[in-house]
Design a protein around this motif. Structure first.
Motif, PDB file in Angstrom:
ATOM      1  N   HIS A   1       0.686  -1.204   0.010  1.00 42.96           N
ATOM      2  CA  HIS A   1      -0.265  -0.489  -0.093  1.00 42.96           C
ATOM      3  C   HIS A   1       1.095   1.235  -0.090  1.00 42.96           C
ATOM      4  O   HIS A   1       0.124   2.238  -0.364  1.00 42.96           O
ATOM      5  CB  HIS A   1      -0.717  -0.092   1.186  1.00 42.96           C
TER       6      HIS A   1
ATOM      7  N   VAL B   1       2.894   4.714  -1.049  1.00 45.88           N
ATOM      8  CA  VAL B   1       3.103   4.943  -2.262  1.00 45.88           C
ATOM      9  C   VAL B   1       4.425   5.666  -2.479  1.00 45.88           C
ATOM     10  O   VAL B   1       4.953   6.454  -1.342  1.00 45.88           O
ATOM     11  CB  VAL B   1       2.247   6.439  -2.109  1.00 45.88           C
TER      12      VAL B   1
ATOM     13  N   GLY C   1      -9.581   5.330  -6.270  1.00 49.57           N
ATOM     14  CA  GLY C   1      -8.701   5.140  -6.840  1.00 49.57           C
ATOM     15  C   GLY C   1      -7.756   5.420  -8.243  1.00 49.57           C
ATOM     16  O   GLY C   1      -7.394   4.703  -9.037  1.00 49.57           O
TER      17      GLY C   1
ATOM     18  N   ILE D   1      -4.410   8.452  -9.150  1.00 50.36           N
ATOM     19  CA  ILE D   1      -3.026   8.135  -7.753  1.00 50.36           C
ATOM     20  C   ILE D   1      -1.564   8.875  -8.406  1.00 50.36           C
ATOM     21  O   ILE D   1      -1.122   8.225  -9.843  1.00 50.36           O
ATOM     22  CB  ILE D   1      -2.742   6.387  -8.162  1.00 50.36           C
TER      23      ILE D   1
ATOM     24  N   SER E   1       1.843   8.394  -8.476  1.00 54.18           N
ATOM     25  CA  SER E   1       2.456   6.969  -7.582  1.00 54.18           C
ATOM     26  C   SER E   1       4.378   7.133  -8.277  1.00 54.18           C
ATOM     27  O   SER E   1       3.655   6.618  -9.467  1.00 54.18           O
ATOM     28  CB  SER E   1       2.222   5.805  -6.510  1.00 54.18           C
TER      29      SER E   1
ATOM     30  N   TYR F   1       0.602  -3.111  -6.306  1.00 56.94           N
ATOM     31  CA  TYR F   1       0.621  -1.717  -5.589  1.00 56.94           C
ATOM     32  C   TYR F   1      -1.157  -1.694  -5.280  1.00 56.94           C
ATOM     33  O   TYR F   1      -1.489  -2.301  -6.425  1.00 56.94           O
ATOM     34  CB  TYR F   1       0.536  -0.329  -6.078  1.00 56.94           C
TER      35      TYR F   1
ATOM     36  N   PHE G   1      -4.157  -0.380  -4.237  1.00 59.60           N
ATOM     37  CA  PHE G   1      -4.955   0.922  -3.633  1.00 59.60           C
ATOM     38  C   PHE G   1      -5.613   0.948  -2.680  1.00 59.60           C
ATOM     39  O   PHE G   1      -6.654  -0.011  -2.073  1.00 59.60           O
ATOM     40  CB  PHE G   1      -6.139   2.080  -4.491  1.00 59.60           C
TER      41      PHE G   1
ATOM     42  N   TYR H   1      -3.693   5.861   1.187  1.00 60.27           N
ATOM     43  CA  TYR H   1      -3.237   6.847   0.140  1.00 60.27           C
ATOM     44  C   TYR H   1      -2.776   8.841   0.487  1.00 60.27           C
ATOM     45  O   TYR H   1      -2.173   9.399  -0.041  1.00 60.27           O
ATOM     46  CB  TYR H   1      -4.366   6.649  -1.070  1.00 60.27           C
TER      47      TYR H   1
ATOM     48  N   SER I   1      -0.540   9.408   3.222  1.00 57.22           N
ATOM     49  CA  SER I   1       0.682   9.971   2.732  1.00 57.22           C
ATOM     50  C   SER I   1       0.591  11.027   2.081  1.00 57.22           C
ATOM     51  O   SER I   1       1.950  11.885   1.991  1.00 57.22           O
ATOM     52  CB  SER I   1       1.218   8.741   1.971  1.00 57.22           C
TER      53      SER I   1
END
Length: 312
Positions: free
Chosen positions: A24, A26, A129, A132, A134, A282, A284, A289, A292
């Motif tokens: 999980h 990021v 999500g 996203i 990342s 990854y 979600f 998320y 972070s």
């Protein structure tokens, strides 16, 4: 670009596979292996034109000051020297269009206040999500994944504000804030548009798509480094054909289609394992998320920026 609006299929649609332990976490810091491209060259007379644009903004702000609350953010935006050169590149040095664009963007930013859109305002849009942030590509660009198949709300201004919120988290004001994701010297982002699971009911309206394209091209000009469009079903071709006239040629040239091996541009450990060659498995999870990203960018729930330390 003909393949963007045609019916070309990828040789194989990649399914999510287990390429390592699910995470999980990021990725909000670029890897040491990423390298910045050298700055784009200036054209003769650009320095003088950039000074004219700055003077235009100063004159406009003197006659039409913004409110006290937003003034520090406007001043930061104006102090980003490379912003003026991006505007000039976007209009190929045409000063008439550059002046209009930069004044339009000033007024848009005053109205939208993209730096301080409260996370709580747009959080309902983020729960599935569909956007996203990342990972980073090989040239240190933040990666923004857009997944229309995860759409969870009906068309509304809040959808567009969430898109702007996501763009601003990637871009921010890197010359001044330690809390933005983009590194000093980086000017652009990578976008991955993944249509896996998308249907006619989850697709944005053409009006919404045109609005977002206009924001990206006009108010975040020269911020798109490259874009990948993957898992595109046949029914979306007509949608892109209708959108095509509203995309400028420079934007179109930055788009890569679904048969592109993204690991040519993104290291496997930075690329979602859903895509060919990616090893970043990854999964979600909204609370992880959201906390972070907002903590990394120094944003409180009401949109206030908690950190404001200039880079040294």
């Amino acid at each position: 670009m003909s393949s963007l609006f045609g019916h070309k299929k990828s040789s194989k649609q990649e399914e999510a596979v287990n390429k390592g332990p699910a995470t999980h976490e990021v990725i909000l810091q670029p890897p040491p292996s990423s390298k910045l491209l050298p700055p784009k060259p200036k054209h003769e007379g650009d320095d003088e034109k950039a000074q004219q644009l700055r003077a235009l903004l100063d004159e406009h702000r003197a006659a039409h000051p913004c409110d006290h609350e937003y003034e520090p953010f406007e001043a930061r935006w104006m102090s980003n020297e490379m912003m003026y050169y991006r505007v000039l590149r976007s209009v190929r040095g045409d000063m008439k269009h550059a002046k209009k664009r930069i004044l339009d963007t000033l007024e848009w930013r005053r109205s939208y206040r993209p730096e301080i859109i409260p996370p709580d305002e747009v959080a309902p849009e983020a729960e599935t999500g569909k956007h996203i942030i990342s990972g980073f590509d090989k040239e240190s660009r933040p990666i923004l994944y857009l997944r229309p198949g995860r759409e969870n709300t009906k068309p509304s201004p809040r959808q567009i504000r969430y898109m702007v919120w996501s763009l601003e988290r990637c871009i921010g004001t890197p010359q001044l804030l330690t809390t933005d994701l983009m590194q000093p010297g980086q000017e652009s982002i990578t976008i991955v548009v993944d249509f896996h699971g998308a249907s006619l009911t989850t697709m944005p309206s053409l009006h919404t798509a045109r609005h977002v394209a206009n924001i990206l091209q006009t108010h975040y000009c020269e911020r798109l480094g490259r874009a990948f469009v993957v898992h595109m079903p046949r029914f979306i071709s007509a949608f892109f054909s209708a959108l095509s006239p509203f995309l400028d040629p420079v934007t179109k040239d930055k788009i890569r289609m679904q048969d592109t091996n993204m690991t040519e541009f993104i290291e496997p450990d930075q690329l979602d394992a859903q895509f060919r060659g990616g090893t970043y498995n990854y999964q979600f999870e909204f609370p992880t998320y959201w906390s972070s990203l907002t903590q990394r960018c120094g944003i409180s729930h009401d949109g206030e920026r908690k950190f404001d330390t200039p880079r040294t």
